[in-house]
Design a protein around this motif. Structure first.
Motif, mmCIF file in Angstrom:
data_model
loop_
_atom_site.group_PDB
_atom_site.id
_atom_site.type_symbol
_atom_site.label_atom_id
_atom_site.label_comp_id
_atom_site.label_asym_id
_atom_site.label_seq_id
_atom_site.Cartn_x
_atom_site.Cartn_y
_atom_site.Cartn_z
ATOM 1 N N GLU A 88 27.388 42.158 38.154
ATOM 2 C CA GLU A 88 26.057 43.002 38.972
ATOM 3 C C GLU A 88 26.865 44.474 39.429
ATOM 4 N N PRO A 89 25.421 44.589 39.846
ATOM 5 C CA PRO A 89 25.474 46.328 39.377
ATOM 6 C C PRO A 89 26.776 46.547 40.474
ATOM 7 N N GLY A 90 27.388 47.862 40.428
ATOM 8 C CA GLY A 90 28.275 48.172 41.549
ATOM 9 C C GLY A 90 30.114 48.068 40.471
ATOM 10 N N PRO A 91 30.923 47.954 41.805
ATOM 11 C CA PRO A 91 32.216 47.809 40.847
ATOM 12 C C PRO A 91 32.306 46.265 40.968
ATOM 13 N N SER A 92 32.357 45.418 40.167
ATOM 14 C CA SER A 92 32.042 43.833 40.170
ATOM 15 C C SER A 92 33.513 44.045 39.152
ATOM 16 N N HIS A 93 33.794 44.992 38.694
ATOM 17 C CA HIS A 93 35.391 44.586 37.933
ATOM 18 C C HIS A 93 36.473 45.314 38.252
ATOM 19 N N ASN A 94 37.313 44.833 37.912
ATOM 20 C CA ASN A 94 38.394 46.641 38.296
ATOM 21 C C ASN A 94 39.738 45.740 37.686
ATOM 22 N N GLY A 95 40.801 46.984 37.200
ATOM 23 C CA GLY A 95 41.488 46.830 36.648
ATOM 24 C C GLY A 95 43.137 47.844 36.960
ATOM 25 N N ILE A 96 43.801 47.901 36.834
ATOM 26 C CA ILE A 96 45.243 49.478 36.122
ATOM 27 C C ILE A 96 45.291 49.624 34.942
ATOM 28 N N TYR A 97 45.136 50.873 35.915
ATOM 29 C CA TYR A 97 45.860 51.372 34.657
ATOM 30 C C TYR A 97 46.471 52.010 34.362
ATOM 31 N N ILE A 98 47.161 52.291 32.671
ATOM 32 C CA ILE A 98 48.255 51.803 32.436
ATOM 33 C C ILE A 98 49.180 52.645 31.426
ATOM 34 N N GLY A 99 47.743 54.147 31.177
ATOM 35 C CA GLY A 99 48.579 55.512 30.070
ATOM 36 C C GLY A 99 47.792 55.389 28.856
ATOM 37 N N ASP A 100 48.006 55.479 28.539
ATOM 38 C CA ASP A 100 47.130 56.515 26.737
ATOM 39 C C ASP A 100 45.470 55.784 26.752
ATOM 40 N N GLY A 101 44.634 55.928 27.613
ATOM 41 C CA GLY A 101 43.735 55.395 27.606
ATOM 42 C C GLY A 101 43.403 53.887 27.607
ATOM 43 N N LYS A 102 44.120 52.768 28.164
ATOM 44 C CA LYS A 102 44.260 51.122 28.490
ATOM 45 C C LYS A 102 44.451 51.101 29.699
ATOM 46 N N PHE A 103 44.199 50.128 30.002
ATOM 47 C CA PHE A 103 44.102 49.050 31.764
ATOM 48 C C PHE A 103 44.274 47.978 31.264
ATOM 49 N N ILE A 104 44.933 47.071 32.035
ATOM 50 C CA ILE A 104 45.055 45.977 32.289
ATOM 51 C C ILE A 104 44.226 45.677 33.644
ATOM 52 N N SER A 105 43.796 43.972 33.375
ATOM 53 C CA SER A 105 43.229 43.468 34.139
ATOM 54 C C SER A 105 42.824 41.339 33.492
ATOM 55 N N ALA A 106 42.634 41.610 34.657
ATOM 56 C CA ALA A 106 42.633 39.893 34.861
ATOM 57 C C ALA A 106 40.922 39.687 34.677
ATOM 58 N N THR A 107 40.515 39.559 32.944
ATOM 59 C CA THR A 107 39.233 38.755 32.186
ATOM 60 C C THR A 107 38.514 37.490 32.358
ATOM 61 N N SER A 108 37.583 37.268 32.079
ATOM 62 C CA SER A 108 37.023 35.888 32.075
ATOM 63 C C SER A 108 36.831 34.822 31.087
ATOM 64 N N SER A 109 37.076 36.172 30.141
ATOM 65 C CA SER A 109 37.616 36.129 28.096
ATOM 66 C C SER A 109 39.086 35.512 28.364
ATOM 67 N N ARG A 110 39.964 36.670 28.943
ATOM 68 C CA ARG A 110 40.843 36.536 27.047
ATOM 69 C C ARG A 110 41.864 36.573 29.030
ATOM 70 N N GLY A 111 41.494 36.223 30.353
ATOM 71 C CA GLY A 111 42.889 36.342 31.682
ATOM 72 C C GLY A 111 43.374 37.480 31.479
ATOM 73 N N VAL A 112 45.028 37.900 31.693
ATOM 74 C CA VAL A 112 44.917 39.211 31.918
ATOM 75 C C VAL A 112 45.163 39.162 30.142
ATOM 76 N N THR A 113 45.292 40.710 30.610
ATOM 77 C CA THR A 113 45.332 41.603 29.131
ATOM 78 C C THR A 113 45.029 42.846 29.191
ATOM 79 N N ILE A 114 44.936 43.468 28.442
ATOM 80 C CA ILE A 114 45.113 44.858 27.559
ATOM 81 C C ILE A 114 44.267 45.459 27.150
ATOM 82 N N ALA A 115 43.369 46.231 27.657
ATOM 83 C CA ALA A 115 41.957 46.489 26.923
ATOM 84 C C ALA A 115 42.650 47.945 26.534
ATOM 85 N N ASN A 116 41.510 48.958 26.605
ATOM 86 C CA ASN A 116 40.671 49.840 26.145
ATOM 87 C C ASN A 116 39.387 50.257 26.828
ATOM 88 N N MET A 117 39.905 52.005 27.528
ATOM 89 C CA MET A 117 39.273 52.124 28.692
ATOM 90 C C MET A 117 37.461 52.054 27.417
#
Length: 227
Positions: free
Chosen positions: A181-210
């Motif tokens: 939905e529009p606006g801040p509907s997902h968030n995570g924690i930036y961990i450095g090196d262009g990556k963040f960690i969050s709980a995603t509907s597809s993979r659970g808690v995982t690290i991804a590239n910004m």
């Protein structure tokens, strides 16, 4: 009578454990989340004496772990939330919390380490525990274990902190995306090196590239809670 006896035993234990000569504290048991019993009561009593916010109930739950991690951070101990010999020794000799400052660098490191511990936890809509997280439940839980209270939802969390430009992101910043939905509907924690960690509907808690093909176009901003 039972309450009086419990307090008496707690005082006796504190006298034995927290005023033992250095080197004898190793005899105390290692305590961690999930433990219960009188030794947890003794731990909670000592943390309360040192002015940490913990409920004395004999259950080593998330609140006690958060208080232990905060104490460890304040005393230069690896912030793992486990009460071993080093933490017992520090508890024995520590002064009140108000006499010490907090090192935000150590706190941020602890937040990142805490978040990474839950990689692989499955996604659960409305989830706020390691049995299953949604995105804001995950950030709330991780920050909570480190003594920082966040609101429950991503849009309310977005109202906190100071806006941060993308090129000034630092580990520990909360990053936000517009997804279902529009606006801040997902968030995570930036961990450095262009990556963040969050709980995603597809993979659970995982690290991804910004800047991935999915997250890059959906990024809407970041907030710094710790300054």
């Amino acid at each position: 009578m039972k309450k009086w006896l419990s307090r008496f035993l707690a005082i006796c234990f504190l006298s034995l454990v927290f005023y033992l000569p250095a080197g004898q504290v190793e005899a105390a048991d290692v305590l961690r989340q999930g433990d219960t019993g009188q030794e947890v009561v003794f731990l909670q009593e000592r943390l309360r004496q040192l002015q940490y916010n913990v409920f004395v109930d004999g259950v080593f739950g998330p609140g006690t772990e958060a208080a232990v991690m905060e104490f460890q951070l304040d005393n230069g101990i690896a912030s793992d939330g486990i009460v071993g010999a080093g933490t017992w020794e520090a508890l024995r000799t520590a002064g009140p919390k108000t006499s010490r400052g907090r090192n935000n660098g150590l706190l941020i490191e602890s937040i990142i380490q805490t978040a990474k511990r839950y990689q692989g936890v499955p996604y659960l809509w409305g989830g706020t525990t390691p049995n299953g997280f949604d995105c804001s439940g995950f950030t709330q839980y991780v920050f909570g274990l480190n003594g920082i209270r966040l609101p429950r939802t991503a849009d309310l969390q977005y109202e906190l902190g100071v806006p941060v430009r993308y090129d000034q992101l630092q580990p520990g910043d909360l990053v936000y995306f517009s997804t279902y939905e529009p606006g801040p509907s997902h968030n995570g924690i930036y961990i450095g090196d262009g990556k963040f960690i969050s709980a995603t509907s597809s993979r659970g808690v995982t690290i991804a590239n910004m800047t991935s093909s999915y997250w890059g176009p959906r990024y809407i901003g970041a907030k710094r809670i710790l300054r």
